[in-house]
Write an enzyme that holds these catalytic residues in place. Structure first.
Site, PDB file in Angstrom:
ATOM      1  N   HIS A  64       0.340   8.096   3.771  1.00 23.06           N
ATOM      2  CA  HIS A  64       0.885   7.425   4.940  1.00 23.06           C
ATOM      3  C   HIS A  64       2.390   7.602   5.095  1.00 23.06           C
ATOM      4  O   HIS A  64       2.986   7.011   6.001  1.00 23.06           O
ATOM      5  CB  HIS A  64       0.537   5.937   4.879  1.00 23.06           C
ATOM      6  CG  HIS A  64      -0.927   5.699   4.612  1.00 23.06           C
ATOM      7  ND1 HIS A  64      -1.909   6.071   5.497  1.00 23.06           N
ATOM      8  CD2 HIS A  64      -1.565   5.168   3.535  1.00 23.06           C
ATOM      9  CE1 HIS A  64      -3.095   5.756   4.996  1.00 23.06           C
ATOM     10  NE2 HIS A  64      -2.917   5.227   3.808  1.00 23.06           N
ATOM     11  N   ASP A 104       0.848  -1.199   0.000  1.00 24.39           N
ATOM     12  CA  ASP A 104       0.000   0.000   0.000  1.00 24.39           C
ATOM     13  C   ASP A 104       0.883   1.248   0.000  1.00 24.39           C
ATOM     14  O   ASP A 104       1.302   1.734   1.041  1.00 24.39           O
ATOM     15  CB  ASP A 104      -0.924   0.010   1.213  1.00 24.39           C
ATOM     16  CG  ASP A 104      -2.004   1.080   1.110  1.00 24.39           C
ATOM     17  OD1 ASP A 104      -1.783   2.080   0.398  1.00 24.39           O
ATOM     18  OD2 ASP A 104      -3.064   0.923   1.735  1.00 24.39           O
TER      19      ASP A 104
END
Length: 299
Positions: free
Chosen positions: A192, A187
């Site tokens: 993030h 991911d």
């Protein structure tokens, strides 16, 4: 660019072959906080290849494919990734996840809901190997600013409010580099990792992946409610009600509303228990067959 709802929904299913081995499993386990203390036998079952048990949340990243990514890459969907939030995840396991796997995963964009200020993309996926179905999943992905196109609002997706005091509360500290470690499982959303991108998305700093928190909660359920038996988790339905930041502590409050059912409410301890996610987890009995029966239930 607005979502072309007609094109997106008429695109049909997409199939991909996914493979993984024990290194991928171990990396995922480290990404959700396994391995502390490093010599604890209860943790070695997640980190040592000779005794490896696969936690159920691994299905959300197995082979590098992710439901939310399928949603935003569907034909007719051209959106700003900074406007995308993972709203919910449902995972049903049909069999225990193998340490190494070779599956065909077929995903379909099944709905585009109009929430007014946002659109919600719903993706369903099925994964099967030569022995048959392995897991089924569904993701709800919010795209801010893409609502108001006159479509159906769709279901609310909210979990019922929890009742009574928790039966068990556990805390799980997150590493400062937790998101950096977790994103190695595939991911790569810059939300993030990239501070500039996170600010553009409306956050003070990079946030933890929702599915990382999801995995932490499932591991906590296996460790505390299932005596380490990964095969006892049958299903987990979660709604992401907020965000967690790397370096925080997740406080997980478990309730047992019925035999074989766990309700988890997850908050960020350092931010006055700001909500992170709520989940319903369905468990099988010891050995992975039949509904679980908690102490005090039944006769």
């Amino acid at each position: 660019m607005p979502i072309d709802v007609t094109r997106a929904l008429s695109a049909g299913p997409r199939s991909t072959r996914l493979t993984w081995d024990d290194r991928d499993v171990r990396l995922y386990h480290l990404g959700i906080g396994a391995g502390t203390p490093a010599t604890d036998p209860a943790e070695l079952r997640y980190t040592l290849e000779s005794r490896l048990h696969v936690l159920p949340g691994f299905a959300t990243v197995a082979g590098g494919a992710m439901d939310w990514a399928d949603a935003v890459s569907a034909p007719g969907v051209d959106v700003d990734l900074a406007a995308v939030l993972h709203g919910g995840q449902d995972l049903t396991l049909h069999r225990p996840l193998p340490v190494s796997g070779d599956v065909v995963r077929t995903s379909t964009l099944t709905a585009v809901h109009d929430k007014g200020r946002a659109a919600v993309l719903v993706v369903q996926a099925e994964a099967a190997d030569k022995e048959g179905p392995l897991w089924t999943s569904e993701a709800q992905v919010f795209v801010r600013g893409e609502g108001g196109f006159g479509g159906a609002r769709g279901p609310s997706g909210r979990l019922p409010a929890p009742e009574g005091d928790p039966d068990l509360v556990v805390e799980r500290p997150l590493r400062e580099d937790q998101a950096l470690l977790y994103r190695l499982s595939g991911d790569g959303n810059p939300l993030h990792a990239d501070p500039h991108f996170a600010r553009r998305a409306g956050f003070a700093r990079p946030v933890l992946h929702g599915l990382c928190s999801y995995g932490v909660v499932l591991k906590a359920a296996v460790d505390t409610e299932c005596a380490g038996e990964v095969t006892r988790v049958r299903r987990c339905t979660a709604r992401f009600t907020g965000v967690a930041y790397p370096g925080e502590t997740l406080r997980v409050a478990f309730r047992r509303p019925a035999p074989g059912v766990l309700r988890a409410e997850v908050t960020a301890a350092e931010r006055d228990d700001a909500p992170v996610l709520g989940a319903l987890i369905e468990l099988l009995g010891p050995g992975g067959s039949g509904p679980a029966a908690h102490a005090g239930a039944g006769a």
